[in-house]
Design a protein around this motif. Structure first.
Motif, PDB file in Angstrom:
ATOM      1  N   UNK A   1       0.639  -1.377   0.099  1.00  0.00           N
ATOM      2  CA  UNK A   1       0.106  -0.080  -0.043  1.00  0.00           C
ATOM      3  C   UNK A   1       0.865   1.267  -0.012  1.00  0.00           C
ATOM      4  N   UNK A   2       0.353   2.333  -0.208  1.00  0.00           N
ATOM      5  CA  UNK A   2       0.905   3.553  -0.092  1.00  0.00           C
ATOM      6  C   UNK A   2       0.790   4.099   1.244  1.00  0.00           C
ATOM      7  N   UNK A   3       1.848   5.225   1.358  1.00  0.00           N
ATOM      8  CA  UNK A   3       1.846   5.842   2.793  1.00  0.00           C
ATOM      9  C   UNK A   3       1.525   7.479   2.438  1.00  0.00           C
ATOM     10  N   UNK A   4       0.529   7.947   3.034  1.00  0.00           N
ATOM     11  CA  UNK A   4       0.196   9.209   2.808  1.00  0.00           C
ATOM     12  C   UNK A   4      -0.419   9.713   4.054  1.00  0.00           C
ATOM     13  N   UNK A   5       0.429  10.962   4.474  1.00  0.00           N
ATOM     14  CA  UNK A   5       0.014  11.507   5.857  1.00  0.00           C
ATOM     15  C   UNK A   5       0.038  10.730   6.970  1.00  0.00           C
ATOM     16  N   UNK A   6       1.101   9.868   6.919  1.00  0.00           N
ATOM     17  CA  UNK A   6       1.147   8.933   8.003  1.00  0.00           C
ATOM     18  C   UNK A   6       0.429   7.803   8.228  1.00  0.00           C
ATOM     19  N   UNK A   7      -0.473   7.364   7.244  1.00  0.00           N
ATOM     20  CA  UNK A   7      -1.415   6.470   7.057  1.00  0.00           C
ATOM     21  C   UNK A   7      -1.088   5.398   5.871  1.00  0.00           C
ATOM     22  N   UNK A   8      -1.169   3.925   6.197  1.00  0.00           N
ATOM     23  CA  UNK A   8      -1.135   3.256   4.866  1.00  0.00           C
ATOM     24  C   UNK A   8      -2.555   3.181   4.442  1.00  0.00           C
ATOM     25  N   UNK A   9      -2.464   3.486   2.952  1.00  0.00           N
ATOM     26  CA  UNK A   9      -3.582   3.381   2.222  1.00  0.00           C
ATOM     27  C   UNK A   9      -3.647   2.684   0.896  1.00  0.00           C
ATOM     28  N   UNK A  10      -4.798   2.416   0.339  1.00  0.00           N
ATOM     29  CA  UNK A  10      -4.852   1.847  -0.946  1.00  0.00           C
ATOM     30  C   UNK A  10      -5.304   3.078  -1.933  1.00  0.00           C
ATOM     31  N   UNK A  11      -5.168   3.005  -3.148  1.00  0.00           N
ATOM     32  CA  UNK A  11      -5.499   3.745  -4.261  1.00  0.00           C
ATOM     33  C   UNK A  11      -6.740   4.088  -4.132  1.00  0.00           C
ATOM     34  N   UNK A  12      -7.130   5.463  -4.349  1.00  0.00           N
ATOM     35  CA  UNK A  12      -8.548   5.993  -4.189  1.00  0.00           C
ATOM     36  C   UNK A  12      -9.194   5.224  -5.384  1.00  0.00           C
ATOM     37  N   UNK A  13      -8.708   4.958  -6.624  1.00  0.00           N
ATOM     38  CA  UNK A  13      -9.321   3.921  -7.698  1.00  0.00           C
ATOM     39  C   UNK A  13      -9.543   2.532  -7.095  1.00  0.00           C
ATOM     40  N   UNK A  14      -8.877   2.092  -6.371  1.00  0.00           N
ATOM     41  CA  UNK A  14      -8.670   0.556  -5.852  1.00  0.00           C
ATOM     42  C   UNK A  14      -7.992  -0.120  -6.769  1.00  0.00           C
ATOM     43  N   UNK A  15      -7.432   0.512  -7.950  1.00  0.00           N
ATOM     44  CA  UNK A  15      -6.770  -0.352  -8.463  1.00  0.00           C
ATOM     45  C   UNK A  15      -5.564  -0.693  -8.146  1.00  0.00           C
ATOM     46  N   UNK A  16      -4.978  -1.961  -8.474  1.00  0.00           N
ATOM     47  CA  UNK A  16      -3.647  -2.569  -8.210  1.00  0.00           C
ATOM     48  C   UNK A  16      -2.882  -2.992  -9.352  1.00  0.00           C
ATOM     49  N   UNK A  17      -1.506  -3.166  -8.979  1.00  0.00           N
ATOM     50  CA  UNK A  17      -0.538  -3.707 -10.225  1.00  0.00           C
ATOM     51  C   UNK A  17      -0.064  -5.085  -9.613  1.00  0.00           C
ATOM     52  N   UNK A  18       0.153  -5.817 -10.616  1.00  0.00           N
ATOM     53  CA  UNK A  18       0.929  -7.300 -10.188  1.00  0.00           C
ATOM     54  C   UNK A  18       2.488  -7.064 -10.320  1.00  0.00           C
ATOM     55  N   UNK A  19       3.095  -7.248  -9.382  1.00  0.00           N
ATOM     56  CA  UNK A  19       4.612  -7.234  -9.361  1.00  0.00           C
ATOM     57  C   UNK A  19       5.085  -8.662  -9.652  1.00  0.00           C
ATOM     58  N   UNK A  20       6.006  -8.815 -10.700  1.00  0.00           N
ATOM     59  CA  UNK A  20       6.349 -10.109 -11.149  1.00  0.00           C
ATOM     60  C   UNK A  20       8.162 -10.214 -10.912  1.00  0.00           C
ATOM     61  N   UNK A  21       8.652 -11.365 -10.530  1.00  0.00           N
ATOM     62  CA  UNK A  21       9.878 -11.853 -10.584  1.00  0.00           C
ATOM     63  C   UNK A  21      10.403 -11.748 -12.010  1.00  0.00           C
TER      64      UNK A  21
END
Length: 490
Positions: free
Chosen positions: A5-25
């Motif tokens: 998740x992202x860290x904004x203003x001292x809090x761990x948050x999801x994207x406003x859009x709720x979109x995600x990305x897959x991270x691969x090796x």
């Protein structure tokens, strides 16, 4: 699988859009994580938090020694979490675990260095030419800093930006590459543990075309620091003009490695391999241009090809692996297109130029170490940054010709000269238009020495005292001890 998740203003948050990305090796395309995918809205929230923390918070006014103590704590936590961070970096980038471990040591040292430097830049008193007055120069934090980092050294490049920015009293918004966010997320967890105040350090995950573009264009951002490709850097530079932001750009290089006939032959061959094929050539300072004195050219190339043909490609977690894959399919496609251009330009393909045939490597983005000979400075593969395991070889006859060839690109990041004649080596080093020049070595860097380039390799410096100064503004304060009327106007 835990979402990053992202860290904004001292809090761990999801994207406003709720979109995600897959991270691969990149070794086998295995999914290693899922990360929030932010956009302009998330970026604006982070900028708002950083702006408030700078304008209304206490961070900039916190005594430099106290800021340094927090930066020191981050260094200590990185050392305590070295192995976890190294493994995440190898999952992210495919590089060898040995290299990732070394990166973490360097990263801790960067935070340690700037922690110690935090309270050493208090300004200076200067002599005033006016009687009954005093004059001083102080350094103050720039303000809100947007920091955009690349995928090849995700956490190392972030450390070069985060550590001096915090030490100087700035607030930050960090945007790592969207394909390699894992170690940056982990370090933000450590920064929170170290006691970085709310809103001072913010992390936004997402692509450059919206997150990076918002950082560059938003008028509440005072400085933009970017490490990456030259075309993106030019766009950021143009966009940042909206409020005449301070800018710091590191835009890569086409770095010459010059070998004279009187060099230590075997050492120069060994270092030429390391210069270009380390981390599959995905290094901004890679010695991708080899300039060899004509009298030893054929012998040198023969030995180089023989050694390069034995480089062990494989999984970064295997102890015998010497080089991992390229970062992505898209990047391998780019490298392959450059190789085809080299062939069309008439360069001789002495080694590689294709994907490996080993069945165990077919799921990864591997490309064989590649060497072109018979190259000339007008070729595209000599002029442009390939950013892969591709070496071009040119001949020269005199030191003046070597200098002329070496300087004949738009870049000026780094270069090296190999010779046992120190007077000759120093002559060449003095003539090279580059930010770093190594004599009888290649690649060493350390926190105390500034890093950056001439020409289109960028603007500004990272590391060293100049790296801290990038994150400060200089203010002159003059005090008249006995003010009196001038009576200029009667």
């Amino acid at each position: 699988m835990e979402k990053q998740r992202m860290f904004i203003n001292g809090e761990w948050v999801d994207a406003i859009s709720k979109n995600t990305r897959t991270i691969i090796n990149p070794y086998n395309q295995e999914i290693v994580a899922e990360a929030a995918e932010g956009d302009e809205r998330d970026t604006k929230k982070a900028i708002e938090a950083a702006r408030k923390a700078f304008d209304q918070g206490d961070w900039a006014e916190t005594p430099a020694k106290e800021r340094g103590e927090i930066v020191l704590k981050i260094a200590q936590l990185i050392r305590e979490n070295n192995e976890e961070l190294a493994r995440l970096e190898t999952f992210d980038t495919g590089k060898t675990l040995e290299e990732s471990r070394a990166d973490m040591d360097d990263i801790a040292n960067v935070f340690l260095y700037f922690a110690g430097l935090a309270d050493k830049e208090g300004g200076e008193v200067i002599n005033s030419p006016f009687p009954d007055s005093d004059s001083k120069v102080v350094r103050e934090p720039v303000g809100v800093c947007g920091q955009i980092t690349p995928w090849n050294y995700p956490l190392l490049q972030a450390a070069w930006k985060i550590a001096p920015a915090l030490a100087a009293g700035n607030t930050i918004i960090v945007k790592p590459s969207e394909i390699t966010p894992l170690t940056t997320v982990k370090v933000f967890e450590l920064m929170e543990e170290a006691g970085v105040p709310k809103g001072v350090a913010n992390l936004v995950l997402g692509p450059g075309h919206n997150v990076g573009a918002e950082l560059a264009s938003n008028t509440d951002v005072d400085l933009i620091s970017f490490t990456g490709g030259i075309e993106t850097g030019k766009k950021i530079m143009q966009t940042a003009s909206v409020n005449v932001k301070n800018i710091a750009l590191e835009l890569g290089g086409k770095n010459p490695n010059i070998v004279f006939a009187d060099a230590d032959f075997d050492t120069a061959v060994d270092q030429a391999l390391n210069a270009v094929f380390f981390h599959a050539g995905q290094v901004c300072s890679a010695g991708s241009r080899l300039l060899v004195e004509d009298s030893i050219h054929d012998k040198f190339v023969e030995k180089l090809v023989e050694r390069a043909s034995r480089i062990k490609l494989g999984n970064g977690f295997d102890e015998d692996t010497e080089s991992g894959p390229l970062i992505s399919k898209e990047h391998r496609d780019k490298v392959e297109s450059f190789v085809e251009i080299g062939k069309q330009e008439g360069a001789h393909l002495a080694l590689g130029g294709k994907r490996p045939e080993d069945p165990q490597l077919q799921d990864g983005f591997f490309y064989l170490p590649t060497i072109f000979t018979g190259c000339t400075s007008d070729m595209k593969i000599v002029q442009e940054e390939v950013f892969g395991p591709v070496l071009t070889v040119e001949k020269f006859s005199t030191k003046e010709e070597a200098v002329s060839l070496a300087n004949d690109t738009i870049y000026g990041l780094a270069g090296a000269v190999w010779s046992t004649d120190i007077e000759k080596a120093e002559f060449v080093a003095a003539k090279l238009r580059m930010g770093t020049v190594w004599i009888n070595d290649f690649h060493p860097y350390f926190a105390q020495a500034p890093w950056g380039g001439y020409k289109q390799s960028g603007i500004g410096r990272e590391l060293g005292r100049p790296g801290l100064e990038e994150y400060t503004e200089t203010k002159h304060i003059f005090r008249n001890k006995k003010p009196e009327a001038i009576n200029w106007f009667k």
